[in-house]
Write a protein that holds these residues in place. Sequence first.
Motif, PDB file in Angstrom:
ATOM      1  N   ARG A 196      30.116  56.397 -24.584  1.00 40.74           N
ATOM      2  CA  ARG A 196      29.868  54.974 -24.383  1.00 40.74           C
ATOM      3  C   ARG A 196      29.427  54.340 -25.691  1.00 40.74           C
ATOM      4  N   PHE A 197      29.769  53.083 -25.884  1.00 42.08           N
ATOM      5  CA  PHE A 197      29.332  52.374 -27.069  1.00 42.08           C
ATOM      6  C   PHE A 197      28.749  51.030 -26.673  1.00 42.08           C
ATOM      7  N   THR A 198      27.951  50.454 -27.558  1.00 46.55           N
ATOM      8  CA  THR A 198      27.365  49.140 -27.330  1.00 46.55           C
ATOM      9  C   THR A 198      28.109  48.117 -28.172  1.00 46.55           C
ATOM     10  N   GLU A 199      28.634  47.101 -27.539  1.00 49.24           N
ATOM     11  CA  GLU A 199      29.348  46.044 -28.256  1.00 49.24           C
ATOM     12  C   GLU A 199      28.471  44.806 -28.324  1.00 49.24           C
ATOM     13  N   LEU A 200      28.125  44.387 -29.530  1.00 51.76           N
ATOM     14  CA  LEU A 200      27.394  43.135 -29.674  1.00 51.76           C
ATOM     15  C   LEU A 200      28.391  41.993 -29.543  1.00 51.76           C
ATOM     16  N   SER A 201      28.203  41.158 -28.546  1.00 56.36           N
ATOM     17  CA  SER A 201      29.166  40.122 -28.207  1.00 56.36           C
ATOM     18  C   SER A 201      29.494  39.228 -29.396  1.00 56.36           C
ATOM     19  N   LEU A 202      30.794  39.072 -29.686  1.00 60.98           N
ATOM     20  CA  LEU A 202      31.218  38.172 -30.752  1.00 60.98           C
ATOM     21  C   LEU A 202      30.791  36.744 -30.463  1.00 60.98           C
ATOM     22  N   THR A 203      30.917  36.335 -29.213  1.00 60.62           N
ATOM     23  CA  THR A 203      30.559  34.963 -28.870  1.00 60.62           C
ATOM     24  C   THR A 203      29.065  34.747 -29.023  1.00 60.62           C
ATOM     25  N   SER A 204      28.282  35.750 -28.654  1.00 62.19           N
ATOM     26  CA  SER A 204      26.839  35.625 -28.782  1.00 62.19           C
ATOM     27  C   SER A 204      26.426  35.555 -30.243  1.00 62.19           C
ATOM     28  N   LEU A 205      27.030  36.401 -31.082  1.00 64.58           N
ATOM     29  CA  LEU A 205      26.675  36.431 -32.498  1.00 64.58           C
ATOM     30  C   LEU A 205      27.179  35.202 -33.241  1.00 64.58           C
ATOM     31  N   GLY A 253      26.330  32.370 -36.596  1.00 67.42           N
ATOM     32  CA  GLY A 253      27.262  32.601 -37.691  1.00 67.42           C
ATOM     33  C   GLY A 253      27.339  34.030 -38.177  1.00 67.42           C
ATOM     34  N   ALA A 254      26.907  35.002 -37.372  1.00 71.48           N
ATOM     35  CA  ALA A 254      27.007  36.401 -37.790  1.00 71.48           C
ATOM     36  C   ALA A 254      28.413  36.939 -37.583  1.00 71.48           C
ATOM     37  N   CYS A 255      29.237  36.209 -36.876  1.00 69.32           N
ATOM     38  CA  CYS A 255      30.660  36.529 -36.822  1.00 69.32           C
ATOM     39  C   CYS A 255      31.426  35.207 -36.879  1.00 69.32           C
ATOM     40  N   ARG A 256      32.700  35.301 -37.079  1.00 67.64           N
ATOM     41  CA  ARG A 256      33.505  34.111 -37.346  1.00 67.64           C
ATOM     42  C   ARG A 256      34.299  33.714 -36.110  1.00 67.64           C
ATOM     43  N   LEU A 311      38.741  37.487 -41.374  1.00 72.08           N
ATOM     44  CA  LEU A 311      38.324  36.098 -41.523  1.00 72.08           C
ATOM     45  C   LEU A 311      36.856  36.061 -41.896  1.00 72.08           C
ATOM     46  N   GLY A 312      36.546  35.564 -43.082  1.00 66.46           N
ATOM     47  CA  GLY A 312      35.197  35.667 -43.630  1.00 66.46           C
ATOM     48  C   GLY A 312      34.268  34.559 -43.187  1.00 66.46           C
ATOM     49  N   ASP A 313      33.030  34.668 -43.634  1.00 60.07           N
ATOM     50  CA  ASP A 313      32.006  33.674 -43.323  1.00 60.07           C
ATOM     51  C   ASP A 313      32.122  32.516 -44.304  1.00 60.07           C
ATOM     52  N   THR A 314      32.624  31.380 -43.833  1.00 57.39           N
ATOM     53  CA  THR A 314      32.876  30.244 -44.732  1.00 57.39           C
ATOM     54  C   THR A 314      32.208  28.977 -44.208  1.00 57.39           C
ATOM     55  N   GLU A 315      31.050  29.142 -43.575  1.00 60.96           N
ATOM     56  CA  GLU A 315      30.370  27.976 -43.013  1.00 60.96           C
ATOM     57  C   GLU A 315      29.982  26.968 -44.084  1.00 60.96           C
ATOM     58  N   ASP A 316      29.709  27.476 -45.301  1.00 58.49           N
ATOM     59  CA  ASP A 316      29.310  26.574 -46.365  1.00 58.49           C
ATOM     60  C   ASP A 316      30.441  25.624 -46.766  1.00 58.49           C
ATOM     61  N   PRO A 332      44.227  20.799 -36.608  1.00 53.14           N
ATOM     62  CA  PRO A 332      42.976  20.106 -36.958  1.00 53.14           C
ATOM     63  C   PRO A 332      41.809  20.371 -35.998  1.00 53.14           C
ATOM     64  N   ASN A 333      42.043  21.136 -34.927  1.00 52.33           N
ATOM     65  CA  ASN A 333      41.026  21.261 -33.869  1.00 52.33           C
ATOM     66  C   ASN A 333      40.164  22.512 -34.021  1.00 52.33           C
ATOM     67  N   ARG A 334      39.588  22.717 -35.184  1.00 55.31           N
ATOM     68  CA  ARG A 334      38.769  23.910 -35.390  1.00 55.31           C
ATOM     69  C   ARG A 334      37.396  23.786 -34.726  1.00 55.31           C
ATOM     70  N   LYS A 335      36.872  22.592 -34.658  1.00 51.12           N
ATOM     71  CA  LYS A 335      35.544  22.400 -34.085  1.00 51.12           C
ATOM     72  C   LYS A 335      35.514  22.790 -32.613  1.00 51.12           C
ATOM     73  N   GLU A 336      36.588  22.467 -31.889  1.00 53.66           N
ATOM     74  CA  GLU A 336      36.656  22.795 -30.468  1.00 53.66           C
ATOM     75  C   GLU A 336      36.621  24.311 -30.260  1.00 53.66           C
ATOM     76  N   VAL A 337      37.265  25.055 -31.149  1.00 56.16           N
ATOM     77  CA  VAL A 337      37.258  26.519 -31.054  1.00 56.16           C
ATOM     78  C   VAL A 337      35.845  27.041 -31.207  1.00 56.16           C
ATOM     79  N   SER A 338      35.151  26.563 -32.205  1.00 58.82           N
ATOM     80  CA  SER A 338      33.779  27.008 -32.463  1.00 58.82           C
ATOM     81  C   SER A 338      32.875  26.703 -31.273  1.00 58.82           C
ATOM     82  N   ASN A 339      33.006  25.506 -30.715  1.00 56.51           N
ATOM     83  CA  ASN A 339      32.185  25.136 -29.556  1.00 56.51           C
ATOM     84  C   ASN A 339      32.457  26.042 -28.365  1.00 56.51           C
ATOM     85  N   SER A 340      33.718  26.423 -28.172  1.00 56.78           N
ATOM     86  CA  SER A 340      34.068  27.289 -27.054  1.00 56.78           C
ATOM     87  C   SER A 340      33.470  28.685 -27.221  1.00 56.78           C
TER      88      SER A 340
END
Length: 911
Positions: A257-266, A270-273, A612-617, A695-703
């Motif tokens: 068994r393994f533990t998966e840290l949820s991508l959506t939670s992280l 911004g710990a995941c993209r 896909l890297g961390d490019t929040e800046d 152009p709809n990147r913000k909607e993806v992030s919100n989801s």
Amino acid sequence: MSDLWNNINPSKADHVLGVVGGTLDEIMSTSKHRLVVTPMHEKIINAIIEFCRSKHLRPLILVTDSVATSSWERVFRKRLKEGVDERTIFGEPCELGFPLMPLIPYNYFGSCFKITSSQQVESRRLHLREISSISAYAGDELSSGDIDASLEMDKVLRNLERVNFDEYITGLSPLMEGDVQIIEEELGQALDILSEQKFDLVIADGAARLGGAWMTLLREMDEKMPCPFIGFSTFKPEEAFGTKLAHQQRQNFFGTRFTELSLTSLSVDGACRPWRELISFVEPDRQSAKAIEEVIDNLHDLIQDINYGHRTKLTLNQYIKSELGHLAKDMLGNWARRQEWTSSVLYYGREHDLIDGADWEVYLKKVPTEQPQGNLLVYREYVFNVLLESEDEHDHKYAEQFISRVKKVGYLLTEHEIRPYSSLSNNLLGRTSAKEDRLLSLMEKEWEATGDKFRGLVIADFTDSSQDALDAGLPNADSCGLMSVFWKCQENLVTVQMNPVVVWENMLYCNPRFASRMEKSIGHYIDLYGKHLQMTRNDDGVYCYFKIKGEGFTQAFWTWLVNSLLADGTTLCILANREVLLDEWNGLGVNTVFNLTVTNSEILRARLGHRLGDTEDMGLPAAHLWDIIAVMPDVQGGLSPYFIYEGLRESRWAICDDGKFELGLGAISPDLGGSEHKSMDVFEKVNTQQDLLIPNRKEVSNSWIKMGDGEKHFLALEVHFENDLHLSKKISREVLVKKNEYKYETGDFEKVLESIYLALAHSLCEKKDKKYDKDIVDFKILKRNNLAHRLLVTGELAEDFITMVEELFAPFKMQFYLLTMILYYDHREKSLFKKAQVGEAYESAFAIPELFKTKDDLLIINKYWQEFVGKTKVYSMRIPQTKAVIQKLKDSKFNLRPQCFRTEVRMEAKK
């Protein structure tokens, strides 16, 4: 030692700290080894350090390479107070002794092992396949792109050996297979010293890559150091590169068994993209299309020779006529029982004018008029049941030619199946210049939507030309290579402004007009990094390239340099081979990836999203991953690239344009997937849909954030049904009201699922002598799509409940009892104006969980099953009559025993 903890600044509390801290807390409390799947972002590393600091736990941190070392060191340095000697806090042992949190590469223990020359050769072979993102197994089928990538990476490795890139050509690779000889004295001394340090836990970074010597090292450490070993991996075990033996070694050590840290939670912090998968379809250019048509013509010429060359005992046309005669005897029954075969025979018969009479018209209307793959089943049956069964040598030769020419159009015929195959037509479709034209068009649109915030990465299989295409004498052998894309970018008024840079070996290629700026930036970063590095510039007026070499040239520096050039805007787009998908390139700051590869590799598919890297800046909340695929729907084999892509995507989740997560191609577009023939009109419609999403990147992030917000469940079961025959908004069940009295309860299939889980939860609580309560066991059904859902569970008995669900849906075993369920579709109660209608009844059976073994136990689960799910029967697997029940259920297409995959997900509510 306790004073040293005061030299590390505390970290500000955030969502990631809570998620990671909760995970590590639970693992430490069990004192067991565990694999944790998470993107190794610096925020994750920071959370691990903070967990150890806050609890004064002393870890031993093992890392795979200089990139991982640099990532940990950067975080440590940010956390240290001013004036503190970092050698006392982290790093390798030195003259000051062991630091508080030792950070040691696996290769540090290389002198403790002895490996043979054959193991070194095998290690290099595995490394070559890993950096090419293809399977570790030598017998696995490779696409033309996989072959090109492997040849390209072999050339890169040979050249890097000459520039002293030791990290890639290590003699003791983490991928090395088999048992290794231990130098007992040296390893024993090293482990004795480590055990004296009394570490509280061991952090094994890059755990999904470990095998051979490094798994041996962990096992030896485990005997001397009685503490939890926590492995961290970017990929799930089934997605990670390695052989079966290496997978088994890791599973034996870390557990199944393994533990998966949820991508959506992280993604909340911004710990995941957050990212979205997009696709664009193109028709090949005329030169490629003509070459594909020639491949098709060769197959048709062979069929003509078989039918009219008078060399076979039974021609294909004669075989189809005989089959039509057999089908005509019971056409209605054959259509019901053998629809796929009947449809293929009719398709071929209509195409070759072999069907006479009006009796066939009603069935011919049901057979698609345009279905280039419609003849494949006929071909397979003719080859294996006629030609290969013949005693004539001519027939056997025809069979070999038939299989070979069908392979060239993209399908492999075997005795039992037909599957997409890497073929000449695939190669031609993968190398068409039309893909390059579409790439430039998409780059322009992404640039228009994001401006100077755009950071792109184009991934290709080769640099100059496709060796596989050259060997086959195909046109456009250089199309979709790095240099071909580079030149087209220079000719485009928009993309040339991005200053696209080709990254290859230890060199950077750029446009001469940007050379001075590149030289200044590279020189500046070399001065910052130092460590004996030199840069040389070569400029022939057509393009300019910079070569960096020296003793200090490591993968960590190379990744950092390329990332720095992206960050300061020296270049806005990187062109690179598959090598850039490796973990060694983690942290690459790109927000748009364009995939030009031609592959059958599930490993490559799994790695793409992690690039896909961390490019929040840069102000872009989400990233885009583009696949560009060439298709020719109107020719045989022209859709094989699409089918290969469909196969690689079928078990992967993605976000839809409505913000929901869905499995397979349905997430890309509702017009994709399904068995119906796809025309170019359908693909153009999908292209239009995809372009609107740019152009709809913000909607993806919100989801993504919404998916993780508010969920506190920590155990999860992914449940997948094989078909949608069970779906209906009106399903009735006879549930128990009181003794011997039942009533019909109606609802949709989600209500049926809820009733099953409720019955199990109540049964479990009574079996454990506990009152049913949400603190004891609580579950939530998170619907993914019509065929899949995630079952999220919390509570004291969560572990037992998950196990029960797994066993309920598991294949039948001899020690199990069976429990049945009957669902009534379109049931109608008697009313004043309508008669009662029972509806169509479907019966399913499930394996009773092993927890319920005795007669009294069976009475418990039977009681709650009847109360929540409906009338039931209990069968013993030991009774022979049960075999008939099982066979009846196996023959039915109505199968309510789905596949289940367990994970552990840490998702805490956002404060």
